[in-house]
Design a protein around this motif. Sequence first.
Motif, PDB file in Angstrom:
ATOM      1  N   GLU A   1       0.836  -1.214   0.000  1.00 51.95           N
ATOM      2  CA  GLU A   1       0.000   0.000   0.000  1.00 51.95           C
ATOM      3  C   GLU A   1       0.865   1.255   0.000  1.00 51.95           C
ATOM      4  O   GLU A   1       0.531   2.253  -0.646  1.00 51.95           O
ATOM      5  N   THR A   2       1.979   1.187   0.720  1.00 52.54           N
ATOM      6  CA  THR A   2       2.906   2.329   0.708  1.00 52.54           C
ATOM      7  C   THR A   2       3.439   2.544  -0.699  1.00 52.54           C
ATOM      8  O   THR A   2       3.544   3.677  -1.176  1.00 52.54           O
ATOM      9  N   ASP A   3       3.733   1.432  -1.380  1.00 49.07           N
ATOM     10  CA  ASP A   3       4.262   1.535  -2.744  1.00 49.07           C
ATOM     11  C   ASP A   3       3.247   2.215  -3.665  1.00 49.07           C
ATOM     12  O   ASP A   3       3.613   3.028  -4.516  1.00 49.07           O
TER      13      ASP A   3
ATOM     14  N   GLY B   1      17.654   6.735   4.994  1.00 53.82           N
ATOM     15  CA  GLY B   1      16.287   6.370   4.626  1.00 53.82           C
ATOM     16  C   GLY B   1      16.250   5.029   3.930  1.00 53.82           C
ATOM     17  O   GLY B   1      17.295   4.471   3.579  1.00 53.82           O
ATOM     18  N   PRO B   2      15.059   4.494   3.736  1.00 57.74           N
ATOM     19  CA  PRO B   2      14.920   3.222   3.033  1.00 57.74           C
ATOM     20  C   PRO B   2      14.960   3.387   1.508  1.00 57.74           C
ATOM     21  O   PRO B   2      14.673   4.465   0.984  1.00 57.74           O
ATOM     22  N   VAL B   3      15.322   2.286   0.839  1.00 56.11           N
ATOM     23  CA  VAL B   3      15.239   2.227  -0.623  1.00 56.11           C
ATOM     24  C   VAL B   3      13.784   1.948  -0.992  1.00 56.11           C
ATOM     25  O   VAL B   3      13.192   0.989  -0.496  1.00 56.11           O
TER      26      VAL B   3
ATOM     27  N   TRP C   1      15.890  -4.137   1.109  1.00 56.32           N
ATOM     28  CA  TRP C   1      15.650  -5.571   1.320  1.00 56.32           C
ATOM     29  C   TRP C   1      16.698  -6.375   0.566  1.00 56.32           C
ATOM     30  O   TRP C   1      17.476  -7.117   1.158  1.00 56.32           O
ATOM     31  N   SER C   2      16.749  -6.206  -0.758  1.00 52.66           N
ATOM     32  CA  SER C   2      17.670  -7.044  -1.534  1.00 52.66           C
ATOM     33  C   SER C   2      18.305  -6.323  -2.725  1.00 52.66           C
ATOM     34  O   SER C   2      19.120  -6.897  -3.421  1.00 52.66           O
ATOM     35  N   ASP C   3      17.920  -5.066  -2.950  1.00 51.89           N
ATOM     36  CA  ASP C   3      18.458  -4.370  -4.130  1.00 51.89           C
ATOM     37  C   ASP C   3      18.488  -2.865  -3.861  1.00 51.89           C
ATOM     38  O   ASP C   3      17.434  -2.231  -3.790  1.00 51.89           O
TER      39      ASP C   3
HETATM   40  C1  LIG Z   1       7.395   1.342  -1.088  1.00 49.82           C
HETATM   41  C2  LIG Z   1       8.554   0.427  -0.841  1.00 49.82           C
HETATM   42  C3  LIG Z   1       9.420   0.115  -1.873  1.00 49.82           C
HETATM   43  C4  LIG Z   1      10.534  -0.706  -1.638  1.00 49.82           C
HETATM   44  N1  LIG Z   1      11.407  -0.930  -2.663  1.00 49.82           N
HETATM   45  C5  LIG Z   1      12.550  -1.638  -2.410  1.00 49.82           C
HETATM   46  C6  LIG Z   1      13.532  -1.829  -3.432  1.00 49.82           C
HETATM   47  O1  LIG Z   1      13.417  -1.349  -4.550  1.00 49.82           O
HETATM   48  N2  LIG Z   1      14.635  -2.562  -3.136  1.00 49.82           N
HETATM   49  C7  LIG Z   1      14.820  -3.124  -1.898  1.00 49.82           C
HETATM   50  O2  LIG Z   1      15.843  -3.767  -1.672  1.00 49.82           O
HETATM   51  N3  LIG Z   1      13.920  -2.937  -0.899  1.00 49.82           N
HETATM   52  C8  LIG Z   1      12.795  -2.212  -1.131  1.00 49.82           C
HETATM   53  N4  LIG Z   1      11.877  -2.022  -0.134  1.00 49.82           N
HETATM   54  C9  LIG Z   1      12.177  -2.581   1.201  1.00 49.82           C
HETATM   55  C10 LIG Z   1      12.805  -1.533   2.113  1.00 49.82           C
HETATM   56  O3  LIG Z   1      13.757  -0.756   1.435  1.00 49.82           O
HETATM   57  C11 LIG Z   1      13.532  -2.195   3.271  1.00 49.82           C
HETATM   58  O4  LIG Z   1      12.700  -3.094   3.946  1.00 49.82           O
HETATM   59  C12 LIG Z   1      14.083  -1.129   4.213  1.00 49.82           C
HETATM   60  O5  LIG Z   1      15.055  -1.694   5.060  1.00 49.82           O
HETATM   61  C13 LIG Z   1      12.971  -0.519   5.038  1.00 49.82           C
HETATM   62  O6  LIG Z   1      13.526   0.448   5.878  1.00 49.82           O
HETATM   63  P1  LIG Z   1      12.750   0.973   7.148  1.00 49.82           P
HETATM   64  O7  LIG Z   1      12.511  -0.236   8.022  1.00 49.82           O
HETATM   65  O8  LIG Z   1      13.690   1.928   7.772  1.00 49.82           O
HETATM   66  O9  LIG Z   1      11.473   1.586   6.676  1.00 49.82           O
HETATM   67  C14 LIG Z   1      10.759  -1.233  -0.349  1.00 49.82           C
HETATM   68  C15 LIG Z   1       9.863  -0.923   0.689  1.00 49.82           C
HETATM   69  C16 LIG Z   1       8.777  -0.099   0.446  1.00 49.82           C
HETATM   70  C17 LIG Z   1       7.842   0.245   1.578  1.00 49.82           C
END
Ligand SMILES: Cc1cc2nc3c(=O)[nH]c(=O)nc-3n(C[C@H](O)[C@H](O)[C@H](O)COP(=O)(O)O)c2cc1C
Length: 158
Positions: free
Chosen positions: A47-49, A81-83, A113-115
């Motif tokens: 949903e965030t995506d 910040g997160p990816v 997560w992985s990329d």
């Molecule tokens: C909207 C959205 C898009 C994401 N896209 C990616 C991505 O392209 N590659 C990846 O490795 N992780 C992706 N993730 C996973 C997050 O980057 C990962 O779980 C991250 O550690 C979350 O950080 P936080 O716990 O500080 O929010 C995505 C997560 C969200 C919510």
Amino acid sequence: MVRNVLILYYSQFGNTAKLASAIHRQTGADILRLQVPEGYFPDDMEETDQIFKADNQNGRLPQIITELPALDYYDTILVGGPVWDGKVASPIISLLRMMKDYQGKVVPFSTGWSDTGNYQADFVAHAGKLKIADGYHVLTHATPKYSPSSLASWLRKL
Ligand SMILES: Cc1cc2nc3c(=O)[nH]c(=O)nc-3n(C[C@H](O)[C@H](O)[C@H](O)COP(=O)(O)O)c2cc1C
């Protein structure tokens, strides 16, 4: 680090928060977690995506509701910040706009997560005239993984 250093970070699910805390422990830098309005991003990745993508299409960004300290006091600001979709999460883009006149060094860090995708390049693309250093980017389910020693060696280069 003997300089005045600030850590600013956004974390939806806590991973970037853990990394920010590790940086805080290793540096003793000031630290501040950024918030967006409650409920802006649901507690769900998919949903965030959808919101992130819709915002991108409509040129919208979430508001940062956290009051920032006087940034000019700091020589260096680490921005975490997160990816999201291989790019910089939108709250960090909002932050970079708020920081646009900052003269010191800006240092990105991220968790994915992985990329990691094009996080560093995307960060630079959103940074305007800010001075950006090479960041620390780690993945929870692939490499590069976080380790205290890799973090320490990156911090030594700043
Ligand atoms: C909207 C959205 C898009 C994401 N896209 C990616 C991505 O392209 N590659 C990846 O490795 N992780 C992706 N993730 C996973 C997050 O980057 C990962 O779980 C991250 O550690 C979350 O950080 P936080 O716990 O500080 O929010 C995505 C997560 C969200 C919510």
